[in-house]
Design a protein around this motif. Structure first.
Motif: not given
Lengths: 316, 316
Positions: A168-169, A172, A175, A194, A197, A199, A201, A281-283
């Motif tokens: 998942l990281l 991100q 992306a 994701l 955001l 993305i 999947t 910028q990332v969750d």
């Protein structure tokens, strides 16, 4: 102090001796730590490690020769190197043959009330980043390492295989490169993070043939490696992010015939990871499945092993 | 026509039907052909091939729609592609999933009096290059492919592992890059060819530790792959040039921990190979162990299998 210790199985030791910082090291009081898949593999025998587990943490410097560090909130790079060998002299510190690695190799880790690390390994955590985010700096840096190793271009078709914590990281981070990205996993609630955001999947098997320029294998299994190879375009690049106990059968001739590039990828740069977190910028918050006390460390490991779990955090 | 045919074992067929060129193909009369290790692997079952063996050749065009080709001396690229699939449209002709490959996959090969290939695959051989050199264009191109895939810098420590036919060509090509090169093998008389060219060589085991930035595995064995990995510096690049029948056990975690890059490498560019031969920048003549007639093809294979043998050529 309390420490989650491994010598064949993880166990909570209530009176483990507090570490003493060596010259150039800091004594760090733990604020929050995270359980990584590598920890789970170590607890299966990977690396033959014995000691206090854990390498993802955020904490407060309690003792250090340089007074400027006292009371500062820090995260820390996990490889401690000699600085003098041929590899260190070339700047390849994380590959120093004399290295110790926090909670992985020759050095007690972060699942304890206190830990030590060289000051050279520490990074200040900007105020804007809460502990719950800062504890993700180490795995986020590992995701960023991919960009230190290979070029990811906007026109590249990129596949991230595996919807675990690291997958998942990685998805991100990739992306953000503007590439044509797809994340494939087996859990709707993980891929949902994701999807939110923006993305693309997919759950389970698909019918993409061998069309991806870059595949990042974050599955943590030998089967995932084979699947990654099956989906990679000839002359494509397969990035291996997983370490696990054991060997895999690989058809090396296939790598030659398809002119595939395999890239092993491990620890990465902390400063860009801190920047991504500072800018939001990332969750990473959505990846937290549970936060337990160190006292519940053994149960935390059991929970972390469950397929549906993402990140389990430990507080002292 | 005479042809060396494989359907479980190599055999000479005295009356095999001559091939008929399709639209866009040339009929080529063989002048000279070379036995490659891939041929020996195919004769062990690699690729499941059945048909006329052989893919290294030089010959004369005897029939073609375009008259300009008639009577011309040519070498030929071995992959015949559809030109229309997504991979071909991206220029990845040698990876076309519909491809046939001369004497390797779905197409009769060069160990016969006549063969056919598309005109698009042919390259004129400059007058200065004798047949005995021109027959090495295909493997020399395969050696050059390494430079199409990775950067080799003057300061790089480079190891070529394996002193077989391909290893000797790879070492010569890499030596032209001015890098810090060592060729390691098991046969004094083979390494002598490189020594005469001023290339550093070593016979048998050594004590170099993990110090090479680039290792090219030309051993053709799974053991060679493991040895190559043992000698590679962390963050180094291991180029795989060998195809063989079967799988290898690979410790993928080690690739991750050492952040190694593996690059599978196969067919390469013919034009630079012809240029190297025309300018006399590589010595291929010294690699010829024997030249036999096609009639002796079975014996030629037996000879080529011997460890001390380098290139065995076949004339019609």
């Amino acid at each position: 102090m309390k420490a989650l210790f491994y010598d064949g199985e993880p166990k909570l030791l209530p009176d483990y001796p507090s570490p003493k910082p060596l010259l150039g090291e800091a004594l760090i009081r733990l604020s929050l730590a995270g359980i990584c898949n590598t920890d789970l593999e170590i607890a299966k025998g990977y690396m033959g490690f014995q000691g206090v587990l854990g390498h993802e943490f955020v904490g407060i410097v309690e003792a250090a020769e340089e007074e400027g560090w006292l009371g500062k909130r820090v995260v820390g790079e996990i490889n401690c190197y000699c600085g003098e060998c041929p590899l260190c002299r070339r700047g390849l510190f994380t590959h120093c043959p004399e290295r110790t690695t926090l909670g992985i190799w020759g050095r007690d880790g972060a699942f304890a009330e206190y830990l030590t690390l060289p000051l050279a390994n520490l990074h200040l955590v900007p105020e804007e980043i809460p502990d719950e985010d800062a504890v993700f700096v180490e795995p986020l840096a590992a995701a960023l390492e991919i960009l230190e190793q290979i070029e990811v271009k906007p026109k590249d078709k990129v596949l991230v295989l595996g919807d675990g914590k690291l997958g998942l990281l990685v998805a991100q981070v990739l992306a953000l490169q503007g590439c044509d990205l797809l994340a494939v996993g087996r859990h709707a609630h993980k891929l949902e993070i994701l999807k939110r955001l923006g993305i693309a999947t997919h759950i389970g098997e698909g019918s993409w043939e061998r069309s991806f320029d870059i595949v990042v294998d974050c599955t943590g299994t030998p089967e995932g490696f084979v699947q990654a190879l099956d989906l990679l375009c000839p002359r494509g690049t397969l990035v291996l992010k997983s370490t696990y106990h054991g060997e895999a059968e690989v058809d090396l001739s296939r790598l030659v015939v398809d002119q595939v590039t395999l890239v092993g990828s491990r620890c990465g740069p902390f400063i860009p990871a801190l920047e991504l977190l500072r800018k939001g910028q990332v969750d990473v918050a959505s990846l937290i499945s549970a936060t337990l006390s160190l006292d519940e460390g053994v149960r935390a490991f059991q929970l972390a092993r469950k397929r549906e779990t993402l990140k389990v955090l430990l507080r002292p």
